[in-house]
Motif scaffolding. Structure first.
Motif, PDB file in Angstrom:
ATOM      1  N   ILE A  51       0.825  -1.209   0.000  1.00 27.92           N
ATOM      2  CA  ILE A  51       0.000   0.000   0.000  1.00 27.92           C
ATOM      3  C   ILE A  51       0.860   1.260   0.000  1.00 27.92           C
ATOM      4  CG2 ILE A  51      -1.612   1.358   1.404  1.00 27.92           C
ATOM      5  CD1 ILE A  51      -2.817  -1.473   2.169  1.00 27.92           C
ATOM      6  N   LEU A  52       1.739   1.380   0.960  1.00 27.89           N
ATOM      7  CA  LEU A  52       2.504   2.620   1.142  1.00 27.89           C
ATOM      8  C   LEU A  52       3.546   2.868   0.049  1.00 27.89           C
ATOM      9  CD1 LEU A  52       2.925   2.281   4.974  1.00 27.89           C
ATOM     10  CD2 LEU A  52       1.918   4.287   3.852  1.00 27.89           C
ATOM     11  N   ARG A  53       4.221   1.838  -0.411  1.00 27.62           N
ATOM     12  CA  ARG A  53       5.329   2.031  -1.353  1.00 27.62           C
ATOM     13  C   ARG A  53       4.958   1.693  -2.797  1.00 27.62           C
ATOM     14  NH1 ARG A  53       6.985   5.498   1.598  1.00 27.62           N
ATOM     15  NH2 ARG A  53       8.314   5.931  -0.172  1.00 27.62           N
ATOM     16  N   GLN A  54       3.891   0.876  -2.999  1.00 25.69           N
ATOM     17  CA  GLN A  54       3.497   0.492  -4.348  1.00 25.69           C
ATOM     18  C   GLN A  54       2.115   1.025  -4.713  1.00 25.69           C
ATOM     19  OE1 GLN A  54       4.126  -3.822  -3.872  1.00 25.69           O
ATOM     20  NE2 GLN A  54       5.911  -3.629  -5.220  1.00 25.69           N
ATOM     21  N   GLY A  72      -7.854   9.363  19.850  1.00 27.92           N
ATOM     22  CA  GLY A  72      -6.425   9.281  19.571  1.00 27.92           C
ATOM     23  C   GLY A  72      -6.097   9.826  18.202  1.00 27.92           C
ATOM     24  N   THR A  73      -4.948   9.421  17.688  1.00 25.96           N
ATOM     25  CA  THR A  73      -4.452   9.922  16.406  1.00 25.96           C
ATOM     26  C   THR A  73      -3.987   8.751  15.556  1.00 25.96           C
ATOM     27  OG1 THR A  73      -3.685  11.899  17.555  1.00 25.96           O
ATOM     28  CG2 THR A  73      -2.855  11.563  15.336  1.00 25.96           C
ATOM     29  N   PHE A  74      -4.268   8.827  14.265  1.00 30.13           N
ATOM     30  CA  PHE A  74      -3.809   7.835  13.309  1.00 30.13           C
ATOM     31  C   PHE A  74      -2.532   8.357  12.661  1.00 30.13           C
ATOM     32  CE2 PHE A  74      -8.267   7.182  13.945  1.00 30.13           C
ATOM     33  CZ  PHE A  74      -8.428   5.803  13.913  1.00 30.13           C
ATOM     34  N   HIS A  75      -1.452   7.564  12.771  1.00 35.87           N
ATOM     35  CA  HIS A  75      -0.135   7.953  12.268  1.00 35.87           C
ATOM     36  C   HIS A  75       0.205   7.149  11.019  1.00 35.87           C
ATOM     37  CE1 HIS A  75       1.653   9.814  16.147  1.00 35.87           C
ATOM     38  NE2 HIS A  75       0.333   9.828  16.231  1.00 35.87           N
ATOM     39  N   CYS A  76       1.153   7.653  10.246  1.00 33.76           N
ATOM     40  CA  CYS A  76       1.672   6.930   9.094  1.00 33.76           C
ATOM     41  C   CYS A  76       2.393   5.675   9.596  1.00 33.76           C
ATOM     42  CB  CYS A  76       2.634   7.814   8.305  1.00 33.76           C
ATOM     43  SG  CYS A  76       3.433   6.975   6.914  1.00 33.76           S
ATOM     44  N   ALA A  77       2.073   4.525   9.042  1.00 33.46           N
ATOM     45  CA  ALA A  77       2.690   3.268   9.452  1.00 33.46           C
ATOM     46  C   ALA A  77       4.162   3.191   9.050  1.00 33.46           C
ATOM     47  CB  ALA A  77       1.931   2.084   8.858  1.00 33.46           C
ATOM     48  N   ALA A  78       4.584   4.002   8.095  1.00 36.02           N
ATOM     49  CA  ALA A  78       5.972   3.966   7.642  1.00 36.02           C
ATOM     50  C   ALA A  78       6.887   4.874   8.458  1.00 36.02           C
ATOM     51  CB  ALA A  78       6.060   4.353   6.170  1.00 36.02           C
ATOM     52  N   CYS A  79       6.417   6.070   8.809  1.00 36.91           N
ATOM     53  CA  CYS A  79       7.321   7.046   9.444  1.00 36.91           C
ATOM     54  C   CYS A  79       6.779   7.644  10.738  1.00 36.91           C
ATOM     55  CB  CYS A  79       7.655   8.160   8.454  1.00 36.91           C
ATOM     56  SG  CYS A  79       6.240   9.221   8.063  1.00 36.91           S
ATOM     57  N   ASN A  80       5.595   7.224  11.169  1.00 35.71           N
ATOM     58  CA  ASN A  80       4.983   7.654  12.427  1.00 35.71           C
ATOM     59  C   ASN A  80       4.536   9.118  12.453  1.00 35.71           C
ATOM     60  OD1 ASN A  80       3.986   6.741  14.907  1.00 35.71           O
ATOM     61  ND2 ASN A  80       5.701   7.653  16.001  1.00 35.71           N
ATOM     62  N   THR A  81       4.377   9.745  11.318  1.00 37.98           N
ATOM     63  CA  THR A  81       3.867  11.123  11.260  1.00 37.98           C
ATOM     64  C   THR A  81       2.379  11.120  11.601  1.00 37.98           C
ATOM     65  OG1 THR A  81       5.473  11.782   9.596  1.00 37.98           O
ATOM     66  CG2 THR A  81       3.460  13.095   9.718  1.00 37.98           C
ATOM     67  N   ASN A 106       0.514  17.718   6.992  1.00 40.65           N
ATOM     68  CA  ASN A 106       1.116  16.378   7.008  1.00 40.65           C
ATOM     69  C   ASN A 106       0.677  15.480   5.864  1.00 40.65           C
ATOM     70  OD1 ASN A 106       2.416  17.244   9.248  1.00 40.65           O
ATOM     71  ND2 ASN A 106       1.334  15.947  10.694  1.00 40.65           N
ATOM     72  N   ILE A 107      -0.201  15.995   5.000  1.00 38.26           N
ATOM     73  CA  ILE A 107      -0.685  15.247   3.844  1.00 38.26           C
ATOM     74  C   ILE A 107      -0.323  16.005   2.570  1.00 38.26           C
ATOM     75  CG2 ILE A 107      -2.778  14.462   2.633  1.00 38.26           C
ATOM     76  CD1 ILE A 107      -2.316  12.851   5.091  1.00 38.26           C
ATOM     77  N   GLU A 108       0.075  15.262   1.568  1.00 32.05           N
ATOM     78  CA  GLU A 108       0.374  15.835   0.254  1.00 32.05           C
ATOM     79  C   GLU A 108      -0.638  15.280  -0.743  1.00 32.05           C
ATOM     80  OE1 GLU A 108       3.891  15.446  -3.110  1.00 32.05           O
ATOM     81  OE2 GLU A 108       4.256  14.712  -1.092  1.00 32.05           O
ATOM     82  N   LYS A 109      -1.090  16.119  -1.641  1.00 32.97           N
ATOM     83  CA  LYS A 109      -2.022  15.682  -2.693  1.00 32.97           C
ATOM     84  C   LYS A 109      -1.275  15.564  -4.011  1.00 32.97           C
ATOM     85  CE  LYS A 109      -5.941  17.991  -0.558  1.00 32.97           C
ATOM     86  NZ  LYS A 109      -6.900  19.100  -0.679  1.00 32.97           N
ATOM     87  N   LEU A 122      -3.657  10.807  -1.956  1.00 33.86           N
ATOM     88  CA  LEU A 122      -3.136  11.365  -0.712  1.00 33.86           C
ATOM     89  C   LEU A 122      -1.866  10.625  -0.320  1.00 33.86           C
ATOM     90  CD1 LEU A 122      -6.512  11.670   1.204  1.00 33.86           C
ATOM     91  CD2 LEU A 122      -5.190  13.516   0.167  1.00 33.86           C
ATOM     92  N   LEU A 123      -0.827  11.392  -0.016  1.00 35.45           N
ATOM     93  CA  LEU A 123       0.470  10.851   0.370  1.00 35.45           C
ATOM     94  C   LEU A 123       0.896  11.439   1.703  1.00 35.45           C
ATOM     95  CD1 LEU A 123       2.229  11.556  -3.042  1.00 35.45           C
ATOM     96  CD2 LEU A 123       1.314   9.367  -2.314  1.00 35.45           C
ATOM     97  N   CYS A 124       1.686  10.697   2.455  1.00 36.05           N
ATOM     98  CA  CYS A 124       2.299  11.236   3.663  1.00 36.05           C
ATOM     99  C   CYS A 124       3.332  12.268   3.224  1.00 36.05           C
ATOM    100  CB  CYS A 124       2.960  10.118   4.464  1.00 36.05           C
ATOM    101  SG  CYS A 124       3.900  10.721   5.885  1.00 36.05           S
ATOM    102  N   ASN A 125       3.271  13.444   3.796  1.00 38.23           N
ATOM    103  CA  ASN A 125       4.177  14.520   3.404  1.00 38.23           C
ATOM    104  C   ASN A 125       5.586  14.333   3.970  1.00 38.23           C
ATOM    105  OD1 ASN A 125       4.577  16.862   1.911  1.00 38.23           O
ATOM    106  ND2 ASN A 125       4.177  18.192   3.651  1.00 38.23           N
ATOM    107  N   THR A 126       5.768  13.375   4.868  1.00 39.55           N
ATOM    108  CA  THR A 126       7.080  13.129   5.467  1.00 39.55           C
ATOM    109  C   THR A 126       7.859  12.058   4.709  1.00 39.55           C
ATOM    110  OG1 THR A 126       6.217  13.738   7.638  1.00 39.55           O
ATOM    111  CG2 THR A 126       8.285  12.524   7.610  1.00 39.55           C
TER     112      THR A 126
END
Length: 164
Positions: A51-54, A72-81, A106-109, A122-126
């Motif tokens: 999902i995250l890389r492909q 709570g907060t939902f973080h990126c599973a790859a980088c914890n943002t 924290n989100i990139e379009k 939608l992509l993680c901006n980190t």
């Protein structure tokens, strides 16, 4: 008839070039967290990597995070943002965790043409990890937007109680 065929071929060449340039732009961006594919494969599960890389998509209703509404907060599973606060989560009925807004900045379009038409990805901006897509069929009483996110792209961090 020849002119019509030439016009069609020209349109296809131009549309393919536009998509190729879009993909190049995304691949050339430098992110704060950057790893090789081998490094990502070591730290992510196979589903998270897909999902995250492909830019894969999990099956609807398969994520335990879909029906999780704890504070709570939902973080990126790859980088914890931190990406999404639980107070902005809603049940869209689509089978994927859905939010009406993200943590600001924290989100990139980006534009995704994988299905043959333009969608807003939608992509993680980190780290640049693929999260899902955004649609304009969210709750009208808030933003009207639906961030349709793959559960495997997220980890949930519960809100700490005042006693902790």
């Amino acid at each position: 008839m020849k002119q019509f065929i030439i016009l069609i071929i020209g349109a296809l060449v131009i549309s393919c070039t536009g998509v190729a340039q879009q993909e190049t732009k995304k691949q050339n961006k430098a992110y704060a967290v950057s790893k090789t594919n081998a490094e990502w494969k070591k730290i992510l599960t196979s589903d998270q990597y897909y999902i995250l890389r492909q830019a894969g998509t999990e099956r609807p209703f398969s994520s335990p995070l879909n029906k999780l509404y704890a504070s709570g907060t939902f973080h990126c599973a790859a980088c914890n943002t931190p990406l999404y606060e639980s107070k902005y989560k809603f049940d869209s009925g689509t089978g994927w965790p859905s939010f009406d807004r993200a943590v600001e900045g924290n989100i990139e379009k980006d534009v995704d043409h994988k299905l043959g038409y333009a969608r807003t990805e939608l992509l993680c901006n980190t780290c640049g990890g693929h999260l899902g897509h955004i649609f304009n069929d969210g709750p009208r009483e808030t933003t009207g937007m639906r961030h349709c996110i793959n559960g495997d792209a997220l980890v949930f961090v519960p809100k700490k109680s005042k006693n902790e």
